[in-house]
Scaffold this motif. Structure first.
Motif, PDB file in Angstrom:
ATOM      1  N   GLY A 419       0.802  -1.210   0.000  1.00 12.67           N
ATOM      2  CA  GLY A 419       0.000   0.000   0.000  1.00 12.67           C
ATOM      3  C   GLY A 419       0.837   1.262   0.000  1.00 12.67           C
ATOM      4  O   GLY A 419       0.594   2.197  -0.790  1.00 12.67           O
ATOM      5  N   GLN A 420       1.839   1.295   0.861  1.00 10.51           N
ATOM      6  CA  GLN A 420       2.697   2.482   0.920  1.00 10.51           C
ATOM      7  C   GLN A 420       3.552   2.618  -0.330  1.00 10.51           C
ATOM      8  O   GLN A 420       3.815   3.730  -0.795  1.00 10.51           O
ATOM      9  N   LEU A 421       3.978   1.499  -0.897  1.00 10.13           N
ATOM     10  CA  LEU A 421       4.772   1.565  -2.120  1.00 10.13           C
ATOM     11  C   LEU A 421       3.928   2.080  -3.282  1.00 10.13           C
ATOM     12  O   LEU A 421       4.420   2.824  -4.148  1.00 10.13           O
ATOM     13  N   ASN A 422       2.662   1.707  -3.305  1.00  6.08           N
ATOM     14  CA  ASN A 422       1.776   2.222  -4.358  1.00  6.08           C
ATOM     15  C   ASN A 422       1.566   3.719  -4.201  1.00  6.08           C
ATOM     16  O   ASN A 422       1.454   4.446  -5.197  1.00  6.08           O
ATOM     17  N   LYS A 423       1.475   4.198  -2.963  1.00  3.46           N
ATOM     18  CA  LYS A 423       1.343   5.637  -2.730  1.00  3.46           C
ATOM     19  C   LYS A 423       2.556   6.383  -3.283  1.00  3.46           C
ATOM     20  O   LYS A 423       2.426   7.442  -3.907  1.00  3.46           O
ATOM     21  N   ASP A 425       4.537   5.345  -5.688  1.00  6.43           N
ATOM     22  CA  ASP A 425       4.517   5.265  -7.150  1.00  6.43           C
ATOM     23  C   ASP A 425       3.549   6.280  -7.759  1.00  6.43           C
ATOM     24  O   ASP A 425       3.775   6.781  -8.863  1.00  6.43           O
ATOM     25  N   SER A 426       2.459   6.573  -7.042  1.00  4.01           N
ATOM     26  CA  SER A 426       1.469   7.520  -7.557  1.00  4.01           C
ATOM     27  C   SER A 426       1.846   8.971  -7.288  1.00  4.01           C
ATOM     28  O   SER A 426       1.095   9.876  -7.630  1.00  4.01           O
ATOM     29  N   SER A 502      12.585  10.920  -5.536  1.00  7.79           N
ATOM     30  CA  SER A 502      11.292  10.727  -6.211  1.00  7.79           C
ATOM     31  C   SER A 502      11.324  11.323  -7.613  1.00  7.79           C
ATOM     32  O   SER A 502      10.809  10.728  -8.573  1.00  7.79           O
ATOM     33  N   THR A 503      11.919  12.510  -7.751  1.00 11.13           N
ATOM     34  CA  THR A 503      12.060  13.127  -9.066  1.00 11.13           C
ATOM     35  C   THR A 503      12.939  12.275  -9.977  1.00 11.13           C
ATOM     36  O   THR A 503      12.634  12.061 -11.160  1.00 11.13           O
ATOM     37  N   LEU A 504      14.018  11.752  -9.419  1.00 14.80           N
ATOM     38  CA  LEU A 504      14.921  10.927 -10.215  1.00 14.80           C
ATOM     39  C   LEU A 504      14.268   9.608 -10.604  1.00 14.80           C
ATOM     40  O   LEU A 504      14.556   9.052 -11.671  1.00 14.80           O
ATOM     41  N   ARG A 505      13.399   9.096  -9.757  1.00 20.51           N
ATOM     42  CA  ARG A 505      12.715   7.839 -10.067  1.00 20.51           C
ATOM     43  C   ARG A 505      11.800   8.012 -11.281  1.00 20.51           C
ATOM     44  O   ARG A 505      11.728   7.139 -12.148  1.00 20.51           O
TER      45      ARG A 505
END
Length: 628
Positions: A419-423, A425-426, A502-505
Motif C-alpha cells: 500500500g505504501q509503495l503504491n502511494k 509510485d502515484s 522521487s524526481t529521479l525515479r
C-alpha cells in the motif's frame, strides 16, 4: 546464596563456558521470575561472603541485578543516575585491571600482577549484554533529560507570554505565572546537580578504552605510528588477553559494535561505520574459545582460552572477529541494522541493501526453523525484523534490489508494504512514514541550560525579577525545545533526500523506455524546461554516484581472514580499483559506481541510455520451488 557461590566460579576461577551458560541463561532468569519478579535482588554487601569479597565479581553482580530492575520498573531520575554510578564503578575496575596488565606487557614484565588472579571470563552474550544495556540506558537518559526540560520549558515560556500579554510586562501579572509541576522541577534540580552523569564524553571514552584494551590500536594507526609489525602488535594483544582474561577480548569487540550504535544514534554516520574497524581487522588475532576439561588440547597452552596470532581462519574452533560477533545473534542484528542506517543516510544505497538483505535472510530462516522464536529475545527480533523490511521497502524504490536481496525476502516486503509503495509510485508521500517506523530513536547529547527554568523559580514572582524572567523567556520563545529536535532533524534530512530521489525515479522510468531521446522531448515528459532538465540530469548523476564496498560482498558476511576462502574485505578494495579511504573496513569501497540500473550520458541535445547488464541468477527460482 548457593547461586551466587556457583555464579562466581566460572567467570573468576574455572572459566567453564557450559556452566556459565546454564547459570546466566537459565538459572538466573528462573530465580528472578520466581523470587524477584518486581523486587530487587539482594544487595552486593549481603552476598559478598559467598564470593570471598571479590570486588570485580560484586561489580558484575550489581550490574546484572540493576539491569533486571531497570527492565521491570519505570526508572526515576535518581534510578537513572544510580545506573550511571553502577556502570562507572564496573568499567573503572575492568579498565584499570586490563590497562595495568597492558602496561606491564609493554614494559616487558613476564609476571602476573597477582598470582591468585585467574583473570576474567564472561560469556560472549554476557559481555554484549553489559555494553548493549550501557548504551541503552544512556539513550534513555538523554531522552528523559530532553523530554523533561522541554516539558518545563513549554510551560514556563507559554505562561510568560500570557503574562506579558495580559499585564503589559508589569509586575502585577507575576503572581499568576504558571510553573512546571513539582515532580518536573524536582527532576530538573536533580539533573542540574548531576550534570556529569551520563556525559557523552565519558560514555564515548569508556567505549573507546574498551576497544583499545580488547582490540589494540587501529590498524592504520599502528602501521603509521609504530615501528612494530602487525604480527608483533597481535602478539602483545594476545599476551595481554592471556593475562587479563578472554572477557576483555569479548568486551573490546562488542564495544566496537556498541560504539557504532551510539554514533548512529548521535547522527555521526561516518564515525558509526569507522567504529566497526576492529571487527573487520584482517590482522586481528583469532578468538579461541576456552577448552572444557577433557575437550582436547588447548592451542594456547592453557585451559582458559585466548587469542591466536595473525589473520585468517586458524585452528579448531578459532573465530575471526566478524565470525565471533556474528555468533551472538543480538550483536549481529545490531551491527547490521545500525550500519545499514548509516549507509542509507550516507547515500550508499547498494551497501545498505546488501547488508539488510543478508540479515533479513538470516532472520527469515531463523523464524522458519524456530531458532529465533525459541530465543528469550524473540519479541525484539520480531520488531527488528519488521523495521528491516521497512528499510528494504525504501531502498527498493531508490536502487534495484533484484541482484542483491533474495526474492523470498522481497516478496515479504511487497506483501507488507504494498500500500505504501503504491502511494509512492502515484506521487504521494510515503517515504517518511516508512522511515519513522524503521529508524532508530536518535538522541541529542547536549546538556540543557537548566538555569533558564530553575532561576525564575528561585528568584520569585513579581517585580524586576519577574520582568527579567519574562524578557528572557520571550527572547527564547523561538528556541523552545520539543524533546525530539535531534530525531526530527534526522527525519527531515532523510525526507529532503527522498524528495530528490522521487524526481529521479520518475526520470528513470522514462529513460528505461529509450536507448536515446531528445532533451526537449524528455523535458516535456517531465513537465520542465530544457534548462531545468539538464540540471536534473546532473543531479541524477551526482546523487546516484556512490561508494560501494564490493559487488557481492555483504557487510555482515565478508570474510576478514586470508585463509577462510572467499573474498576478503582488503582484497575487495584492490579488486575494485582502490578504496574511498585509508581503511578497508565498512567505509572502504569503490567510488563512482551507480545506484541505478540505468546509465546515461548527454551528447549535444541527445540523452543516450544504456541499461545495465542484468545478471542471470537461477538460485531464486530453485529456492522458490523448494519453498513450495
Amino acid at each position: 546464596k548457593d547461586f551466587i557461590f556457583a555464579l562466581h566460579d566460572p567467570p573468576r576461577r574455572s572459566h567453564l563456558p557450559t556452566e556459565q551458560t546454564t547459570l546466566y541463561h537459565t538459572t538466573f532468569p528462573t530465580l528472578t521470575s520466581k523470587y524477584f519478579a518486581t523486587t530487587p535482588w539482594p544487595s552486593p554487601r549481603s552476598v559478598s561472603t559467598e564470593c570471598g569479597g571479590d570486588k570485580l565479581f560484586l561489580a558484575l553482580y550489581t550490574e546484572l541485578t540493576a539491569r533486571h530492575l531497570h527492565t521491570v520498573s519505570r526508572p526515576s531520575v535518581r534510578d537513572r543516575i544510580a545506573g550511571w554510578v553502577v556502570y562507572r564503578n564496573l568499567f573503572d575496575m575492568l579498565l584499570e585491571h586490563v590497562e595495568s596488565v597492558a602496561a606491564g606487557v609493554a614494559a616487558g614484565s613476564t609476571a602476573q600482577d597477582n598470582d591468585d588472579d585467574a583473570g576474567l571470563y564472561l560469556l560472549p552474550e554476557w559481555s554484549f549484554d553489559v555494553l548493549h544495556e550501557f548504551v541503552y540506558q544512556f539513550q534513555g537518559f538523554c531522552q528523559f533529560r530532553t523530554a523533561t526540560f522541554a516539558a518545563a520549558a513549554r510551560t514556563s515560556y507559554s505562561s510568560s507570554e500570557s503574562d506579558g500579554a495580559d499585564g503589559g510586562g508589569g509586575g502585577g501579572g507575576g503572581g499568576s505565572k504558571k510553573t512546571p509541576s513539582p515532580h518536573v522541577m524536582e527532576s530538573l534540580r536533580v539533573l542540574s546537580d548531576h550534570r556529569d552523569a551520563w556525559a557523552v564524553e565519558s560514555v564515548l571514552d569508556y567505549l573507546h578504552r574498551f576497544v583499545r584494551a580488547g582490540c589494540g590500536a587501529p590498524p592504520s594507526a599502528s602501521a603509521t605510528t609504530n615501528s612494530a609489525s602487525p604480527a608483533s602488535a597481535a602478539t602483545r594483544l594476545s599476551e595481554v588477553i592471556a593475562r587479563a582474561g578472554l572477557a576483555y577480548r569479548h568486551l573490546g569487540l562488542f564495544a566496537s559494535v556498541a560504539l557504532s550504535r551510539l554514533e548512529c544514534l548521535l547522527g555521526d554516520y561516518t564515525a558509526s561505520l569507522k567504529a566497526l574497524g576492529p571487527v573487520f581487522d584482517v590482522t586481528a588475532p583469532l578468538i579461541v574459545p576456552p577448552i572444557p576439561p577433557g575437550g582436547g588440547d588447548d592451542p594456547t597452552g592453557g585451559s582458559g582460552g585466548g587469542v591466536g596470532v595473525g589473520g585468517g581462519v586458524g585452528g579448531s574452533g578459532a573465530l575471526t572477529p566478524l565470525d565471533f560477533v556474528n555468533s551472538v545473534t543480538p550483536a549481529r542484528i545490531s551491527l547490521s541494522y545500525h550500519a545499514s542506517i548509516s549507509y542509507l543516510m550516507l547515500r550508499r544505497y547498494r551497501d545498505a541493501t546488501s547488508t539488510l538483505g543478508t540479515i533479513a535472510t538470516f532472520m527469515q530462516r531463523g523464524f522458519k526453523t524456530g531458532q529465533l522464536r525459541r530465543d528469550p529475545h524473540s519479541d525484539q527480533y520480531g520488531r527488528q525484523y519488521d523495521r528491516i523490511l521497512a528499510l528494504l521497502a525504501i531502498l527498493g524504490h531508490v536502487c534495484p534490489t533484484s541482484d542483491i536481496v533474495e526474492e523470498g525476502v522481497m516478496r515479504v516486503v511487497r506483501d507488507r508494504h504494498n500500500g505504501q509503495l503504491n502511494k509512492i509510485d502515484s506521487g504521494e508521500e510515503g517515504y517518511e512514514d516508512l522511515f519513522l517506523f524503521a529508524c532508530p530513536k536518535f538522541i541529542s547529547a547536549n546538556v540543557p541550560d537548566y538555569s533558564r527554568i530553575l532561576a525564575p523559580a528561585v528568584e520569585g514572582g513579581g517585580g524586576a525579577g519577574g520582568a527579567a524572567a519574562t524578557t528572557t523567556s520571550t527572547n527564547a520563545t523561538n528556541a523552545i525545545p520539543t524533546g525530539q529536535d535531534a530525531y526530527r532533524l534526522q527525519v527531515r534530512q532523510f525526507t529532503t533526500e527522498m524528495e530528490i530521489q522521487s524526481t529521479l525515479r520518475k526520470l528513470r522510468s522514462y529513460m528505461k523506455l529509450y536507448t536515446s531521446i531528445d532533451v526537449a522531448k524528455l523535458a516535456a515528459f517531465n513537465d520542465v524546461r530544457e534548462e531545468e532538465l539538464v540540471q536534473i540530469l546532473l543531479t541524477c548523476k551526482h546523487k546516484t554516484r556512490q561508494v560501494q564496498r564490493c559487488d557481492g560482498v555483504s557487510l555482515s558476511t565478508a570474510t576478514t581472514g586470508g585463509g577462510g576462502g572467499g573474498t576478503s574485505v582488503a582484497d575487495a578494495g584492490d579488486a575494485n580499483g582502490g578504496t574511498s579511504g585509508d581503511d578497508d573496513g565498512p567505509l572502504g569501497g569503490k567510488l563512482g559506481s551507480s545506484a541505478l540500473d540505468v546509465h546515461f550520458y548527454v551528447n549535444s541535445d541527445m540523452v543516450h541510455v544504456d541499461e545495465a547488464e542484468r545478471q542471470r541468477r537461477f538460485e531464486n527460482y530453485f529456492l522458490g520451488q523448494i519453498e513450495q
